[in-house]
Design a protein around this motif. Structure first.
Motif, mmCIF file in Angstrom:
data_model
loop_
_atom_site.group_PDB
_atom_site.id
_atom_site.type_symbol
_atom_site.label_atom_id
_atom_site.label_comp_id
_atom_site.label_asym_id
_atom_site.label_seq_id
_atom_site.Cartn_x
_atom_site.Cartn_y
_atom_site.Cartn_z
ATOM 1 N N ALA A 38 0.578 -1.198 0.102
ATOM 2 C CA ALA A 38 -0.015 0.042 0.082
ATOM 3 C C ALA A 38 0.881 1.443 0.174
ATOM 4 C CB ALA A 38 -0.972 -0.170 1.248
ATOM 5 N N PHE A 39 1.938 1.346 0.781
ATOM 6 C CA PHE A 39 2.671 2.352 0.892
ATOM 7 C C PHE A 39 3.665 2.601 -0.396
ATOM 8 C CE2 PHE A 39 1.716 1.974 5.544
ATOM 9 C CZ PHE A 39 1.491 3.157 5.731
ATOM 10 N N LEU A 40 4.134 1.346 -0.715
ATOM 11 C CA LEU A 40 4.975 1.543 -2.071
ATOM 12 C C LEU A 40 4.359 1.977 -3.151
ATOM 13 C CD1 LEU A 40 7.753 0.291 -3.198
ATOM 14 C CD2 LEU A 40 6.423 -1.679 -3.872
ATOM 15 N N ASP A 41 3.028 1.634 -3.468
ATOM 16 C CA ASP A 41 2.407 2.085 -4.531
ATOM 17 C C ASP A 41 2.129 3.617 -4.430
ATOM 18 O OD1 ASP A 41 1.401 0.298 -6.899
ATOM 19 O OD2 ASP A 41 -0.040 1.711 -6.672
ATOM 20 N N GLY A 42 2.062 4.025 -3.151
ATOM 21 C CA GLY A 42 1.942 5.525 -3.114
ATOM 22 C C GLY A 42 2.892 6.328 -3.455
ATOM 23 N N THR A 43 3.971 5.846 -3.646
ATOM 24 C CA THR A 43 5.059 6.711 -4.057
ATOM 25 C C THR A 43 5.928 6.176 -5.302
ATOM 26 O OG1 THR A 43 6.667 5.296 -2.707
ATOM 27 C CG2 THR A 43 5.723 7.377 -1.779
ATOM 28 N N ILE A 44 5.704 4.875 -5.546
ATOM 29 C CA ILE A 44 6.309 4.117 -6.689
ATOM 30 C C ILE A 44 5.695 4.875 -8.028
ATOM 31 C CG2 ILE A 44 4.566 2.299 -7.282
ATOM 32 C CD1 ILE A 44 6.631 0.638 -7.808
ATOM 33 N N VAL A 45 4.601 5.369 -7.962
ATOM 34 C CA VAL A 45 3.944 6.016 -9.184
ATOM 35 C C VAL A 45 4.679 7.330 -9.565
ATOM 36 C CG1 VAL A 45 2.337 7.360 -7.834
ATOM 37 C CG2 VAL A 45 1.776 6.890 -10.230
ATOM 38 N N LEU A 184 2.276 -3.683 -11.755
ATOM 39 C CA LEU A 184 2.390 -5.134 -12.088
ATOM 40 C C LEU A 184 3.136 -5.599 -10.538
ATOM 41 C CD1 LEU A 184 2.190 -6.058 -15.605
ATOM 42 C CD2 LEU A 184 0.301 -6.293 -14.029
ATOM 43 N N ILE A 185 4.205 -5.006 -10.363
ATOM 44 C CA ILE A 185 5.191 -5.564 -9.208
ATOM 45 C C ILE A 185 4.516 -5.719 -8.226
ATOM 46 C CG2 ILE A 185 5.870 -3.280 -8.449
ATOM 47 C CD1 ILE A 185 8.870 -4.700 -8.529
ATOM 48 N N ASN A 186 3.241 -5.138 -7.862
ATOM 49 C CA ASN A 186 2.611 -5.569 -6.723
ATOM 50 C C ASN A 186 2.129 -6.965 -6.481
ATOM 51 O OD1 ASN A 186 2.790 -2.685 -5.826
ATOM 52 N ND2 ASN A 186 1.077 -2.234 -7.094
ATOM 53 N N VAL A 187 2.004 -7.421 -7.686
ATOM 54 C CA VAL A 187 1.197 -8.848 -7.599
ATOM 55 C C VAL A 187 2.103 -9.789 -6.866
ATOM 56 C CG1 VAL A 187 0.587 -10.678 -9.088
ATOM 57 C CG2 VAL A 187 0.061 -8.369 -9.719
ATOM 58 N N VAL A 188 3.626 -9.727 -6.945
ATOM 59 C CA VAL A 188 4.397 -10.712 -6.164
ATOM 60 C C VAL A 188 4.206 -10.708 -4.588
ATOM 61 C CG1 VAL A 188 6.839 -11.476 -5.857
ATOM 62 C CG2 VAL A 188 5.982 -10.632 -7.987
ATOM 63 N N PRO A 189 4.556 -9.489 -3.922
ATOM 64 C CA PRO A 189 4.214 -9.486 -2.591
ATOM 65 C C PRO A 189 2.906 -9.776 -2.311
ATOM 66 C CG PRO A 189 4.670 -7.022 -3.374
ATOM 67 C CD PRO A 189 5.052 -8.411 -4.794
#
Length: 472
Positions: A38-45, A184-189
């Motif tokens: 959740a936090f990763l996707d807030g900034t990876i974008v 798409l990288i979110n799918v792994v964790p």
């Protein structure tokens, strides 16, 4: 609040058996991974924004909405997540949040238009809202005493690090694959976390009489949405346009209705009595300044380094690596010192140090040099961030009784996300409509002012807890 436990190891201290210690490590990894996405996707974008607007169009407005669509639903619905978890069970809600986040990530990666992507980002934020409180609840229900404090410290450090390493991961994917893979990288964790949940033998405890304030959640979401829409679109339309002031006024009225409702509803999603505690409300005011500044700086730096300085996405993402390293090296040590000396000193010095780091970005000029103009800022800001995060979290959660730590954390997380939401909504106004060198400098000044305000707020507002004779 409901609890989630393994029925074979309920509430046993870690020292009783090695098996319980293993279970606790398992719980901690699940909590960290679930929150991390959740936090990763807030900034990876952030680092992917130039590539997104190049392919799908829309310029700075599209970039703002891609970030804020996520933060609106995340910030608003994170408050109701605790009630939903009580009613339906934390493990079930965690699974639903993970699956929903994964599906939304796939939709974003396949987005044919900017509008489709923005809507999918809103759904992704909604799913992410149910990950953070449920993850923390796993920790608070499976750890006690000093072990719980240490677990929360690790969880905080890891989730905060996700906000910093996101641009690096996103940059590599944008340069060498596609911006779509940044989602798409979110799918792994997510897949790993779902497997760990399935194998962990966890059982939900539900409260059948729990009440969910869906009306409050709707008022909060649409209230924030209306105000953010007006702030983002205002530079293009002007304050005199009905398309701006109508949603602004309507959003403000809805959000006020939400706050008033929390005073009378039986099961509020924002318990206003928490704000009677000095360190809680002061800590959240400081959070507003600090995390608004972090969100603004995080977006502006990675976007300007690409669009203004001409760096690749990977190099732009690498720019924040010193902050990550300093967080990893010193966050837990600072947390221990804060526990011994109290959080006030660290919450004062840390944000002011970050403010000085932001001012160092004023050295960035037309003859660009990362090593002399950006790296010193990243080092100073990283040192300040390491001084700030753990003491800030401990001050806020430590001010509230342990049985309410879940809702206290949810409120603080919501405050942090809404602060970032507003800062990004004001981006075009702050930079003067274009993220050129002058706009970059204006953003650095605003970031510094917000950081220093957070430090001053902490100095005058935070009180160190009294120490027992044994701790003196």
């Amino acid at each position: 609040m409901g609890t989630v436990t393994d029925e074979h190891h309920t509430q046993a201290p870690a020292s009783v058996t090695g098996r319980m210690a293993t279970t606790q490590r398992y719980v901690l990894w699940i909590a960290v991974l679930a929150s991390f996405v959740a936090f990763l996707d807030g900034t990876i974008v952030n680092v992917a924004l130039p590539a997104i607007s190049d392919e799908l169009g829309g310029g700075i407005t599209t970039q703002q909405w891609v970030v804020d669509a996520y933060l609106i639903t995340l910030g608003a619905l994170i408050l109701v997540a605790g009630s939903v978890s009580d009613a339906y069970g934390r493990v079930l809600v965690l699974r639903i949040g993970l699956i929903g986040f994964g599906v939304a990530s796939l939709a974003i990666a396949a987005a044919p238009t900017a509008e489709f992507l923005i809507v999918a980002r809103g759904f992704q934020g909604a799913a992410g809202a149910f990950l953070v409180p449920s993850s923390l609840a796993l920790i608070t229900s499976n750890f006690t005493g000093s072990a719980q404090s240490r677990a929360i410290g690790i969880w905080t450090a890891m989730t905060t690090s996700a906000m910093i390493v996101g641009p690096l991961i996103g940059g590599i994917l944008v340069d060498f694959v596609s911006w779509r893979w940044a989602f798409l990288i979110n799918v792994v964790p997510i897949g790993v976390t779902l497997m760990m949940l399935a194998r962990g033998g966890f059982h939900d405890t539900r409260h059948p009489d729990s009440s969910i304030d869906w009306i409050g959640a709707a008022l909060c979401t649409f209230g924030l949405g209306g105000m953010v829409y007006a702030l983002i679109e205002q530079p293009d339309r002007g304050w005199g346009s009905p398309a701006i002031w109508v949603p602004l006024v309507l959003g403000a009225v809805l959000f006020l209705a939400f706050v008033l409702r929390q005073r009378t509803v039986r099961h509020p999603i924002l318990p206003l009595d928490l704000f009677r505690v000095r360190n809680f409300w002061t800590g959240n005011v400081a959070t507003t300044f600090i995390y608004g500044a972090l969100a603004l700086n995080g977006l502006v730096v990675v976007v300007y380094l690409q669009e203004g300085a001409g760096l690749s996405a990977t190099l732009a993402g690498l720019a924040s690596l010193p902050m990550t390293i300093l967080m990893i090296l010193f966050s837990s040590r600072v947390g221990a010192l804060s526990g011994r000396w109290g959080p006030r000193f660290f919450m004062t010095v840390g944000p002011i140090t970050m403010g000085i780091g932001a001012l160092l970005l004023l050295t960035v000029g037309t003859d660009f040099s990362y090593w002399w103009q950006v790296l010193p800022s990243m080092i100073v800001m990283g040192a300040g961030l390491a001084l700030t995060v753990a003491p800030l979290t401990s001050a806020i959660l430590g001010a509230i009784e342990p049985e309410r730590s879940g809702i206290a954390s949810a409120v603080n997380n919501a405050v942090a996300r809404v602060a970032g939401l507003i800062a990004i909504a004001l981006l075009a106004t702050i930079v003067g409509g274009a993220l050129d060198l002058d706009g970059f400098h204006r953003s650095a000044i605003v970031t510094a002012v917000l950081m220093i305000a957070g430090g001053i707020t902490s100095f005058f507002g935070i009180r160190n807890p009294e120490r027992s004779p044994d701790e003196a």
